[in-house]
Design an enzyme around this catalytic site. Structure first.
Site, mmCIF file in Angstrom:
data_model
loop_
_atom_site.group_PDB
_atom_site.id
_atom_site.type_symbol
_atom_site.label_atom_id
_atom_site.label_comp_id
_atom_site.label_asym_id
_atom_site.label_seq_id
_atom_site.Cartn_x
_atom_site.Cartn_y
_atom_site.Cartn_z
ATOM 1 C CE LYS A 1 103.688 7.924 70.954
ATOM 2 N NZ LYS A 1 103.233 6.808 71.809
ATOM 3 C CG ASP B 1 105.176 5.831 74.881
ATOM 4 O OD1 ASP B 1 106.173 5.423 75.514
ATOM 5 O OD2 ASP B 1 105.074 5.757 73.640
ATOM 6 C CE LYS C 1 106.312 5.603 69.852
ATOM 7 N NZ LYS C 1 105.884 4.782 71.019
#
Length: 324
Positions: A224, A156, A260
């Site tokens: 995300k 991430d 996400k």
């Protein structure tokens, strides 16, 4: 939607031209649609499915300076057995930790470390000077490579919001490309790359749209919303906008990109709203771990509580989206 440029053909000028040509976001319309979807009902018979689906899509997260190996092992235990009183409870998709804790998580998972689409649990690592994203590219690459070498299945990364907001989109693009390459393993496979936009700092919906497309053009496997360290974090309108970008990307390329939302999603009722938005925007086929995740530290506790209530017959409709 215009044709999508090929990554290898992009230049600073062509990237800027593409992003500037994206249509502006109708903020009023976006927020109205998100509000409408947030009030959609689910059938009573779907409650159990929705709860178990949420659990399967959670990245169970601990990202604190005070994290210890013991805390990470406890997190892994919770991921593997969310409810010791009910062993039919599904596992979460992943545990998300700092890079120096990846090896601890991998060891604790043992044979259950693997593909969440197959019922196992992945290890996600935040990288690239999380949460600020402010370090040299060399450090970001080293940070990523170290986590992947330790066994991280997913990275991430945070984008450089300062560069993005200054209009230096090419720098942001090049950094994502470089980090994606740093996700390569010795056997030629890649850890999946989730690109954190930190939408709370991007100020406008137009910027969120541009950042979403930039991340996909650069090779991100997921987009995300947030680090969870900045307010606002995930919101329904922003997630809807990102899902629309993913939908349009799929229509143009045939490639599915994950989404996400992370930060601030704490209740089953709120999580179900996100399931509805996903189903209505890109389709239920996105409600699988390799295409949708919730980044959360406390959501799981509420979902387990509602699951227990449902099993005992003591649930309340107030715990859910309006029910049929």
């Amino acid at each position: 939607m215009r044709s999508i440029p090929v990554l290898s053909d992009l230049t600073a000028e062509s990237l800027a031209d593409f992003l500037r040509a994206l249509p502006g976001v109708d903020a009023v319309g976006l927020e109205a649609r998100a509000a409408d979807l947030g009030t959609r009902s689910i059938k009573t018979s779907s409650k159990s499915w929705a709860i178990d689906t949420i659990i399967k899509l959670i990245d169970l997260t601990t990202l604190e300076g005070a994290d210890t190996p013991g805390k990470v092992r406890t997190l892994v235990s919770k991921a593997l057995v969310p409810d010791a009183r009910d062993l039919t409870t599904p596992r979460v998709a992943a545990v998300c930790v700092y890079g120096d804790m990846v090896a601890i998580a991998v060891e604790a998972l043992g044979d259950m470390h693997g593909d969440p689409d197959q019922g196992k649990v992945s290890v996600a690592a935040v990288a690239t000077a999380f949460p600020s994203g402010r370090s040299s590219l060399a450090i970001k690459i080293a940070d990523t490579q170290e986590a992947v070498a330790a066994g991280a299945d997913e990275i991430d990364m945070v984008i450089d919001r300062g560069a993005f907001l200054a209009g230096d989109w090419w720098t942001v693009f090049q950094q994502i490309v470089a980090v994606k390459e740093a996700c390569r393993r010795a056997d030629g496979t890649h850890a999946h790359l989730k690109v954190i936009l930190e939408t709370g700092e991007l100020v406008t919906y137009d910027n969120v749209r541009k950042a979403s497309w930039l991340a996909m053009l650069a090779g991100g496997d997921f987009i995300k919303t947030s680090t969870g360290k900045v307010a606002p974090a995930a919101t329904l309108p922003v997630t809807l906008l990102m899902l629309e970008a993913v939908r349009d990307w799929y229509a143009a390329t045939g490639q599915r990109i994950g989404v996400k939302p992370a930060g601030g999603i704490k209740t089953t009722k709120d999580a179900i709203k996100y399931l509805v938005v996903v189903a209505e925007t890109v389709g239920e086929e996105w409600l699988v771990p390799h295409l949708f995740r919730f980044g959360a530290s406390s959501l799981l506790n509420d979902v387990l509580l509602q699951r227990q209530k449902l099993a005992s017959g003591h649930y309340s409709s107030a715990d859910y989206v309006t029910l049929d």
